[in-house]
Design a protein around this motif. Structure first.
Motif, PDB file in Angstrom:
ATOM      1  N   CYS A 290      53.206  78.386  55.120  1.00  0.00           N
ATOM      2  CA  CYS A 290      52.852  79.751  55.567  1.00  0.00           C
ATOM      3  C   CYS A 290      51.138  79.459  55.541  1.00  0.00           C
ATOM      4  CB  CYS A 290      53.175  80.792  54.673  1.00  0.00           C
ATOM      5  SG  CYS A 290      52.749  82.480  55.354  1.00  0.00           S
ATOM      6  N   HIS A 294      48.993  84.567  56.867  1.00  0.00           N
ATOM      7  CA  HIS A 294      50.146  84.762  57.748  1.00  0.00           C
ATOM      8  C   HIS A 294      51.144  85.310  57.011  1.00  0.00           C
ATOM      9  CE1 HIS A 294      48.334  83.147  61.370  1.00  0.00           C
ATOM     10  NE2 HIS A 294      47.704  82.409  60.804  1.00  0.00           N
ATOM     11  N   THR A 295      52.279  85.750  57.733  1.00  0.00           N
ATOM     12  CA  THR A 295      53.297  86.251  57.366  1.00  0.00           C
ATOM     13  C   THR A 295      54.605  85.197  56.970  1.00  0.00           C
ATOM     14  OG1 THR A 295      54.415  86.957  59.387  1.00  0.00           O
ATOM     15  CG2 THR A 295      52.863  88.521  58.201  1.00  0.00           C
ATOM     16  N   GLU A 312      58.396  94.840  63.972  1.00  0.00           N
ATOM     17  CA  GLU A 312      57.157  93.765  63.118  1.00  0.00           C
ATOM     18  C   GLU A 312      55.956  94.688  62.863  1.00  0.00           C
ATOM     19  OE1 GLU A 312      56.609  90.251  65.333  1.00  0.00           O
ATOM     20  OE2 GLU A 312      58.481  90.190  66.272  1.00  0.00           O
ATOM     21  N   MET A 330      53.106  92.704  50.129  1.00  0.00           N
ATOM     22  CA  MET A 330      53.910  93.263  51.141  1.00  0.00           C
ATOM     23  C   MET A 330      53.220  94.836  51.570  1.00  0.00           C
ATOM     24  SD  MET A 330      58.018  94.211  51.624  1.00  0.00           S
ATOM     25  CE  MET A 330      58.142  95.040  50.029  1.00  0.00           C
ATOM     26  N   HIS A 332      53.947  97.755  53.872  1.00  0.00           N
ATOM     27  CA  HIS A 332      54.908  98.146  54.730  1.00  0.00           C
ATOM     28  C   HIS A 332      54.749  99.589  55.275  1.00  0.00           C
ATOM     29  CE1 HIS A 332      57.159 100.710  51.897  1.00  0.00           C
ATOM     30  NE2 HIS A 332      57.191  99.842  50.917  1.00  0.00           N
ATOM     31  N   CYS A 349      58.200  90.718  58.092  1.00  0.00           N
ATOM     32  CA  CYS A 349      57.034  90.684  58.858  1.00  0.00           C
ATOM     33  C   CYS A 349      56.004  91.168  58.164  1.00  0.00           C
ATOM     34  CB  CYS A 349      57.333  91.829  59.878  1.00  0.00           C
ATOM     35  SG  CYS A 349      57.648  93.577  59.338  1.00  0.00           S
ATOM     36  N   CYS A 350      56.065  91.779  57.224  1.00  0.00           N
ATOM     37  CA  CYS A 350      54.415  92.267  56.472  1.00  0.00           C
ATOM     38  C   CYS A 350      54.411  91.745  55.128  1.00  0.00           C
ATOM     39  CB  CYS A 350      54.603  93.984  56.343  1.00  0.00           C
ATOM     40  SG  CYS A 350      56.235  94.460  55.918  1.00  0.00           S
ATOM     41  N   SER A 351      54.995  90.587  54.764  1.00  0.00           N
ATOM     42  CA  SER A 351      54.856  90.095  53.302  1.00  0.00           C
ATOM     43  C   SER A 351      54.155  88.937  53.872  1.00  0.00           C
ATOM     44  CB  SER A 351      56.201  89.786  52.890  1.00  0.00           C
ATOM     45  OG  SER A 351      56.838  90.916  52.464  1.00  0.00           O
ATOM     46  N   ARG A 352      53.089  88.698  52.864  1.00  0.00           N
ATOM     47  CA  ARG A 352      52.352  87.501  52.883  1.00  0.00           C
ATOM     48  C   ARG A 352      52.404  86.562  51.330  1.00  0.00           C
ATOM     49  NH1 ARG A 352      50.367  91.089  56.154  1.00  0.00           N
ATOM     50  NH2 ARG A 352      49.441  90.447  58.312  1.00  0.00           N
TER      51      ARG A 352
END
Length: 361
Positions: A290, A294-295, A312, A330, A332, A349-352
């Protein structure tokens, strides 16, 4: 003729439906208007009931081909009647998932669902008096809230404004007119854009504006407003209310716009000290990288691992996966509950990743 009768159980003898374990079985398909259908579902396993807030949505996994698509729909049913749920959907020309439902979904078939989720509910934003403003299929969360209030508090003070292209396009018209007769403080107003040949109409015509809102809801400044419909429609309503000095803290709108999938991530060497993190996909038996910023969802796509996703943007909860190890950041928008986070779930979708991680995907 022998008819199987389901064993009668009170709600307190049953368990709430969970999207982690159970499918939804279609039990009825009901035409509502041109290109509008209501699909009613029950749990695929007996002994379950549905717990949700009026106005919330679910995401359905629709098997349109080799790869299913995710589509999010507001529940038009009421949690005051918890044995079934229903979505009322309109098929547009470009529809893929919804058109598949129209052409293929029949009673007895089952779909995987995620949710319910969402903050667009009078239960989250209570008021003494309500103004529901909707256009087209945006009527569905208003119908869910109206049905619920009709069962729980039939003396609720509600003004319900609905806009449609023509009289034939008014969704739930007959039920709404019945509510206006049965609920003592329910005021109903329709606005239609055009009349077809031979159609009779004595109500308002044209597009919604401040004058029409004031005519149909003279005390709108005193009401808690819920608005749902196409983006230009909601913008018009917002501008009308703001121009009239409405307290916009009492204005709530529902908008769901899926975003386009992010392109595949190609991880390269980084010269500024940042390094790609390793993502292990336990169920797929694959590893991926990753890129910084980016997610997890982007990393999964780059590694060829499928994680279902609809909005997303951290709203629908479709991409919820279990994190087995490692740390993520995250951000969200309500698509995951606090107790799910405590259990170890994340929204891909929103966790890095903040470190190397392993997820159940």
């Amino acid at each position: 003729m022998n008819i199987a009768i389901t064993q009668y159980r009170h709600v307190d003898e049953m368990r709430p439906w969970s999207d982690r374990e159970h499918l939804l079985e279609c039990v009825a398909v009901t035409p509502e208007a041109a290109d509008v259908m209501t699909f009613t579902f029950r749990p695929s396993k007996p002994g379950l009931w549905f717990r949700y807030l009026p106005g919330q949505f679910v995401t359905l996994e629709i098997p349109v081909g080799p790869e299913p698509v995710m589509r999010t729909y507001t529940l038009s049913s009421s949690p005051s009647r918890p044995y079934t749920v229903a979505v009322t959907v309109k098929a547009q020309k470009e529809s893929i998932g919804t058109r598949w439902m129209f052409d293929n979904l029949r009673p007895g078939m089952a779909l995987k669902a995620f949710g319910p989720l969402g903050d667009f509910s009078y239960a989250k934003h209570p008021g003494k008096k309500y103004l529901f403003v909707s256009a087209g299929s945006g009527v569905t969360p208003m119908m869910s809230m109206t049905r619920d209030l009709s069962d729980r508090a039939p003396d609720s003070d509600i003004t319900f404004l609905n806009c449609a292209r023509s009289p034939d396009d008014i969704i739930f018209r007959w039920e709404l007119e019945a509510k206006a007769r049965d609920m003592p403080n329910f005021q109903l107003g329709f606005i239609i854009e055009q009349l077809g040949r031979g159609q009779l109409w004595s109500g308002l015509k044209g597009r919604i504006d401040k004058a029409k809102i004031a005519l149909l809801a003279p005390d709108f400044l005193e009401r808690t407003v819920f608005c749902c419909g196409p983006a230009p429609f909601m913008a018009t309503v917002r501008e009308a209310l703001e121009g009239a000095g409405f307290d916009m803290e009492q204005y709530h709108e529902e908008a769901f716009q899926p975003v386009k999938a992010e392109p595949l991530v190609v991880v390269a060497d980084y010269t500024d000290g940042e390094q790609a993190t390793k993502v292990t996909f336990a169920m797929s038996g694959r590893d991926g990288l990753c890129a910084p910023g980016h997610t997890v969802l982007q990393a999964a796509r780059a590694a060829g691992v499928r994680i279902g996703a609809a909005c997303e943007s951290g709203l629908c909860g479709t991409c919820k996966v279990m994190k087995l190890s490692g740390e993520v950041e995250m951000d969200h928008n309500g698509g995951i509950l606090d107790d799910e986070i405590d259990e170890g779930y994340i929204l891909a979708c929103c966790s890095r990743p903040k470190s190397d991680i392993e997820i159940e995907a």
